[in-house]
Write a protein that holds these residues in place. Structure first.
Motif, PDB file in Angstrom:
ATOM      1  N   MET A  13      77.498  25.009  33.591  1.00 32.65           N
ATOM      2  CA  MET A  13      76.051  25.094  33.091  1.00 32.65           C
ATOM      3  C   MET A  13      76.068  26.098  31.840  1.00 32.65           C
ATOM      4  SD  MET A  13      75.252  22.666  35.073  1.00 32.65           S
ATOM      5  CE  MET A  13      73.781  22.264  34.067  1.00 32.65           C
ATOM      6  N   VAL A  14      75.356  25.632  30.853  1.00 26.00           N
ATOM      7  CA  VAL A  14      74.824  26.560  29.667  1.00 26.00           C
ATOM      8  C   VAL A  14      73.542  26.317  29.246  1.00 26.00           C
ATOM      9  CG1 VAL A  14      76.084  25.027  28.151  1.00 26.00           C
ATOM     10  CG2 VAL A  14      75.923  27.551  27.670  1.00 26.00           C
ATOM     11  N   SER A  15      73.031  27.252  28.783  1.00 25.21           N
ATOM     12  CA  SER A  15      71.787  26.983  28.056  1.00 25.21           C
ATOM     13  C   SER A  15      71.964  26.997  26.417  1.00 25.21           C
ATOM     14  CB  SER A  15      70.682  27.992  28.479  1.00 25.21           C
ATOM     15  OG  SER A  15      71.116  29.427  27.623  1.00 25.21           O
ATOM     16  N   ARG A  16      71.067  26.443  25.652  1.00 22.66           N
ATOM     17  CA  ARG A  16      71.001  26.151  24.331  1.00 22.66           C
ATOM     18  C   ARG A  16      71.036  27.583  23.636  1.00 22.66           C
ATOM     19  NH1 ARG A  16      68.110  25.908  19.776  1.00 22.66           N
ATOM     20  NH2 ARG A  16      68.752  24.350  18.254  1.00 22.66           N
ATOM     21  N   HIS A  44      66.740  22.186  27.056  1.00 23.72           N
ATOM     22  CA  HIS A  44      67.501  23.354  26.613  1.00 23.72           C
ATOM     23  C   HIS A  44      68.655  23.697  27.751  1.00 23.72           C
ATOM     24  CE1 HIS A  44      64.559  23.387  23.470  1.00 23.72           C
ATOM     25  NE2 HIS A  44      63.731  23.641  24.351  1.00 23.72           N
ATOM     26  N   THR A  45      68.981  22.860  28.580  1.00 23.95           N
ATOM     27  CA  THR A  45      69.947  23.277  29.588  1.00 23.95           C
ATOM     28  C   THR A  45      71.105  22.417  29.750  1.00 23.95           C
ATOM     29  OG1 THR A  45      68.276  24.412  30.773  1.00 23.95           O
ATOM     30  CG2 THR A  45      70.208  24.029  31.948  1.00 23.95           C
ATOM     31  N   PHE A  46      72.258  22.472  29.533  1.00 26.07           N
ATOM     32  CA  PHE A  46      73.233  21.333  29.579  1.00 26.07           C
ATOM     33  C   PHE A  46      74.368  21.671  30.592  1.00 26.07           C
ATOM     34  CE2 PHE A  46      71.633  22.367  25.376  1.00 26.07           C
ATOM     35  CZ  PHE A  46      71.163  21.297  25.094  1.00 26.07           C
ATOM     36  N   ALA A  47      74.961  20.186  30.936  1.00 24.71           N
ATOM     37  CA  ALA A  47      76.159  20.187  31.921  1.00 24.71           C
ATOM     38  C   ALA A  47      77.425  20.053  30.949  1.00 24.71           C
ATOM     39  CB  ALA A  47      76.186  19.335  33.009  1.00 24.71           C
ATOM     40  N   THR A  48      78.294  20.854  31.086  1.00 21.08           N
ATOM     41  CA  THR A  48      79.492  20.726  30.204  1.00 21.08           C
ATOM     42  C   THR A  48      80.620  19.811  30.723  1.00 21.08           C
ATOM     43  OG1 THR A  48      80.588  22.550  30.911  1.00 21.08           O
ATOM     44  CG2 THR A  48      79.225  22.959  28.985  1.00 21.08           C
ATOM     45  N   THR A  49      80.370  18.975  31.970  1.00 18.04           N
ATOM     46  CA  THR A  49      81.091  18.052  32.520  1.00 18.04           C
ATOM     47  C   THR A  49      80.374  16.982  32.775  1.00 18.04           C
ATOM     48  OG1 THR A  49      80.291  18.893  34.868  1.00 18.04           O
ATOM     49  CG2 THR A  49      82.248  20.111  33.885  1.00 18.04           C
ATOM     50  N   VAL A  59      71.764  24.721  40.687  1.00 19.58           N
ATOM     51  CA  VAL A  59      71.098  25.966  41.090  1.00 19.58           C
ATOM     52  C   VAL A  59      71.181  26.724  39.574  1.00 19.58           C
ATOM     53  CG1 VAL A  59      71.007  28.242  42.097  1.00 19.58           C
ATOM     54  CG2 VAL A  59      71.614  26.113  43.512  1.00 19.58           C
ATOM     55  N   TRP A  60      72.538  26.641  39.104  1.00 21.33           N
ATOM     56  CA  TRP A  60      72.291  27.548  37.978  1.00 21.33           C
ATOM     57  C   TRP A  60      71.654  26.823  36.730  1.00 21.33           C
ATOM     58  CZ3 TRP A  60      73.778  31.912  35.802  1.00 21.33           C
ATOM     59  CH2 TRP A  60      74.683  32.710  36.673  1.00 21.33           C
ATOM     60  N   ALA A  61      71.680  25.515  36.737  1.00 23.89           N
ATOM     61  CA  ALA A  61      70.857  24.736  35.855  1.00 23.89           C
ATOM     62  C   ALA A  61      69.306  25.083  35.903  1.00 23.89           C
ATOM     63  CB  ALA A  61      70.985  23.201  36.005  1.00 23.89           C
ATOM     64  N   ALA A  62      68.822  25.168  37.048  1.00 26.31           N
ATOM     65  CA  ALA A  62      67.401  25.519  37.525  1.00 26.31           C
ATOM     66  C   ALA A  62      67.337  26.957  37.061  1.00 26.31           C
ATOM     67  CB  ALA A  62      67.306  25.224  39.013  1.00 26.31           C
ATOM     68  N   ILE A  63      68.097  27.822  37.212  1.00 22.75           N
ATOM     69  CA  ILE A  63      67.644  29.252  36.606  1.00 22.75           C
ATOM     70  C   ILE A  63      67.879  29.288  35.246  1.00 22.75           C
ATOM     71  CG2 ILE A  63      68.964  31.451  36.868  1.00 22.75           C
ATOM     72  CD1 ILE A  63      69.941  31.190  39.611  1.00 22.75           C
ATOM     73  N   LEU A  64      68.752  28.819  34.425  1.00 24.06           N
ATOM     74  CA  LEU A  64      68.735  28.722  33.063  1.00 24.06           C
ATOM     75  C   LEU A  64      67.586  28.211  32.748  1.00 24.06           C
ATOM     76  CD1 LEU A  64      72.637  28.042  32.626  1.00 24.06           C
ATOM     77  CD2 LEU A  64      71.587  30.093  32.322  1.00 24.06           C
ATOM     78  N   HIS A  68      65.181  33.949  31.360  1.00 22.17           N
ATOM     79  CA  HIS A  68      65.911  35.315  31.775  1.00 22.17           C
ATOM     80  C   HIS A  68      65.436  35.905  32.911  1.00 22.17           C
ATOM     81  CE1 HIS A  68      67.817  39.089  30.885  1.00 22.17           C
ATOM     82  NE2 HIS A  68      66.862  39.841  30.844  1.00 22.17           N
ATOM     83  N   ASP A  69      66.213  36.318  33.896  1.00 21.55           N
ATOM     84  CA  ASP A  69      65.683  37.212  35.124  1.00 21.55           C
ATOM     85  C   ASP A  69      65.064  36.500  36.198  1.00 21.55           C
ATOM     86  OD1 ASP A  69      66.201  39.504  33.949  1.00 21.55           O
ATOM     87  OD2 ASP A  69      64.276  40.077  33.390  1.00 21.55           O
ATOM     88  N   ALA A  70      65.237  35.120  35.975  1.00 24.11           N
ATOM     89  CA  ALA A  70      64.761  34.019  37.085  1.00 24.11           C
ATOM     90  C   ALA A  70      66.175  34.277  38.316  1.00 24.11           C
ATOM     91  CB  ALA A  70      64.741  32.828  36.601  1.00 24.11           C
ATOM     92  N   VAL A  71      65.774  33.857  39.449  1.00 14.18           N
ATOM     93  CA  VAL A  71      66.677  34.154  40.464  1.00 14.18           C
ATOM     94  C   VAL A  71      66.450  32.711  41.453  1.00 14.18           C
ATOM     95  CG1 VAL A  71      67.104  36.492  40.441  1.00 14.18           C
ATOM     96  CG2 VAL A  71      65.376  35.731  41.889  1.00 14.18           C
ATOM     97  N   ALA A  72      67.518  32.328  42.230  1.00 12.29           N
ATOM     98  CA  ALA A  72      67.442  31.323  43.063  1.00 12.29           C
ATOM     99  C   ALA A  72      66.543  32.052  44.396  1.00 12.29           C
ATOM    100  CB  ALA A  72      68.788  30.846  43.608  1.00 12.29           C
ATOM    101  N   SER A  73      65.645  31.489  45.117  1.00 12.35           N
ATOM    102  CA  SER A  73      64.958  32.010  46.244  1.00 12.35           C
ATOM    103  C   SER A  73      64.729  31.144  47.138  1.00 12.35           C
ATOM    104  CB  SER A  73      63.618  32.618  45.701  1.00 12.35           C
ATOM    105  OG  SER A  73      62.806  31.531  45.042  1.00 12.35           O
ATOM    106  N   HIS A  74      63.944  31.539  48.273  1.00 13.94           N
ATOM    107  CA  HIS A  74      63.550  30.690  49.408  1.00 13.94           C
ATOM    108  C   HIS A  74      64.930  29.803  49.937  1.00 13.94           C
ATOM    109  CE1 HIS A  74      59.773  32.096  47.130  1.00 13.94           C
ATOM    110  NE2 HIS A  74      59.197  31.537  48.350  1.00 13.94           N
ATOM    111  N   ARG A  75      64.484  28.626  50.367  1.00 14.93           N
ATOM    112  CA  ARG A  75      65.596  27.889  50.923  1.00 14.93           C
ATOM    113  C   ARG A  75      66.673  27.579  50.028  1.00 14.93           C
ATOM    114  NH1 ARG A  75      66.123  23.946  55.246  1.00 14.93           N
ATOM    115  NH2 ARG A  75      63.857  24.569  55.783  1.00 14.93           N
TER     116      ARG A  75
END
Length: 326
Positions: A13-16, A44-49, A59-64, A68-75
């Motif tokens: 995953m990568v952001s623009r 503004h968020t892309f999968a390279t595969t 998870v990475w896609a959602a964070i991106l 900035h500074d966002a994190v996975a949380s909860h379940r």
């Protein structure tokens, strides 16, 4: 870190913003998407595969997407740390409280936290909250006390944290749902209760009815090491509390061998499941009291409330024991 390394670290995953900062032009990025070498997952968020996205990639896609500074949380963080196995249909991400994410993100729920710099894990990948904070986040959103119990006991039972570390994290939170229950529960877990079933037995069977204090999760070494859920060693009485996990198939045979060995050694073994402990704790307490009294306990169980049948059951049992044989 160059673009290829960054993409690999982020599970494809990568952001623009990241792509442009690494030297890609806007035209090149547009061509990669239009030629279907890359695909847009969120704005503004892309999968390279081109294949299906793994859980960590989602998870990475959602964070991106959140920024900035966002994190996975909860379940979501719970699955990443091995606290639970079911991620559910939604990816949970927490962002700093001062940020506002505009628009709805498909398949993503955004939470906001003032203390995020203190609660995020310093090195985990994907970025996520610390394990203790994840547990308390899940306790805070639990709709039922039993659900809150389940998160705390699962974290300790899987040896991901300790009651002391959870209590320390709880003490730093100003507001959290189920605080009094959670504080009391952490004391109980520290004493050895490792599941909601064991907590229920400790509170509603043993303590509520004035039974002797047991030893919990007692390790007994012999030809083979065994663990006793609830042990009254002074009276040679053991109680096994059977949840669904570990008591089917080979687990069932282990239970049978353990019970048989205990009987040979002169111990009485009582066995209960969820329906007994949650549905009829007073009846369970009465059975405990009967067996304990036949093995030397001189105390008497007490009523846990106006409708508790324990004193009457014990009284009737004593009357029947005193009746002469015909």
């Amino acid at each position: 870190m160059d673009l290829d390394d960054l993409i690999a670290a982020q599970r494809g995953m990568v952001s623009r913003a990241q792509a442009l900062a690494a030297g890609l032009t806007a035209a090149r990025l547009r061509w990669l998407v239009e030629s279907r070498r890359w695909r847009r997952v969120h704005a503004h968020t892309f999968a390279t595969t081109t294949g299906p996205l793994t859980f960590e990639a989602r998870v990475w896609a959602a964070i991106l997407r959140v920024g900035h500074d966002a994190v996975a949380s909860h379940r979501t963080a719970a699955v990443l740390d091995g606290l639970c196995d079911d991620a559910g249909p939604v990816i949970h991400v927490t962002a700093p409280a001062e940020r506002h994410v505009r628009g709805k993100i498909d398949g993503v729920r955004v939470h906001y936290a003032h203390r995020l710099p203190l609660t995020r894990h310093p090195a985990a990948s994907p970025p996520r909250t610390r394990l203790e904070e994840t547990v308390l986040d899940l306790v805070d959103v639990a709709s039922h006390p039993r659900e809150a119990e389940g998160w705390v006991t699962a974290a300790c039972q899987r040896r991901l944290t300790t009651p002391e570390r959870l209590a320390d994290a709880l003490g730093r939170r100003k507001k959290i749902r189920w605080r009094p229950m959670t504080e009391a529960m952490l004391v109980d877990v520290a004493e050895g209760a490792q599941s909601p079933l064991e907590l229920r037995h400790l509170r509603q069977v043993e303590r509520a009815h004035g039974l002797p204090t047991s030893c919990r999760q007692r390790r007994v070494a012999g030809h083979r090491v065994i663990w006793i859920d609830v042990d009254y060693p002074e009276f040679a009485v053991r109680v096994e509390l059977d949840g669904r996990v570990g008591h089917v198939g080979e687990g069932r045979f282990r239970d049978r061998r353990r019970d048989n060995r205990a009987t040979v050694d002169g111990h009485a073994t009582l066995r209960y499941g969820h329906a007994d402990i949650f549905g009829n704790p007073c009846t369970v307490a009465a059975e405990h009291a009967r067996v304990l009294r036949t093995r030397g306990w001189t105390g008497r169980p007490r009523s846990c409330g106006p409708s508790c049948p324990v004193p009457m059951i014990i009284k009737e049992t004593g009357r029947q024991d005193a009746m002469p044989l015909s």
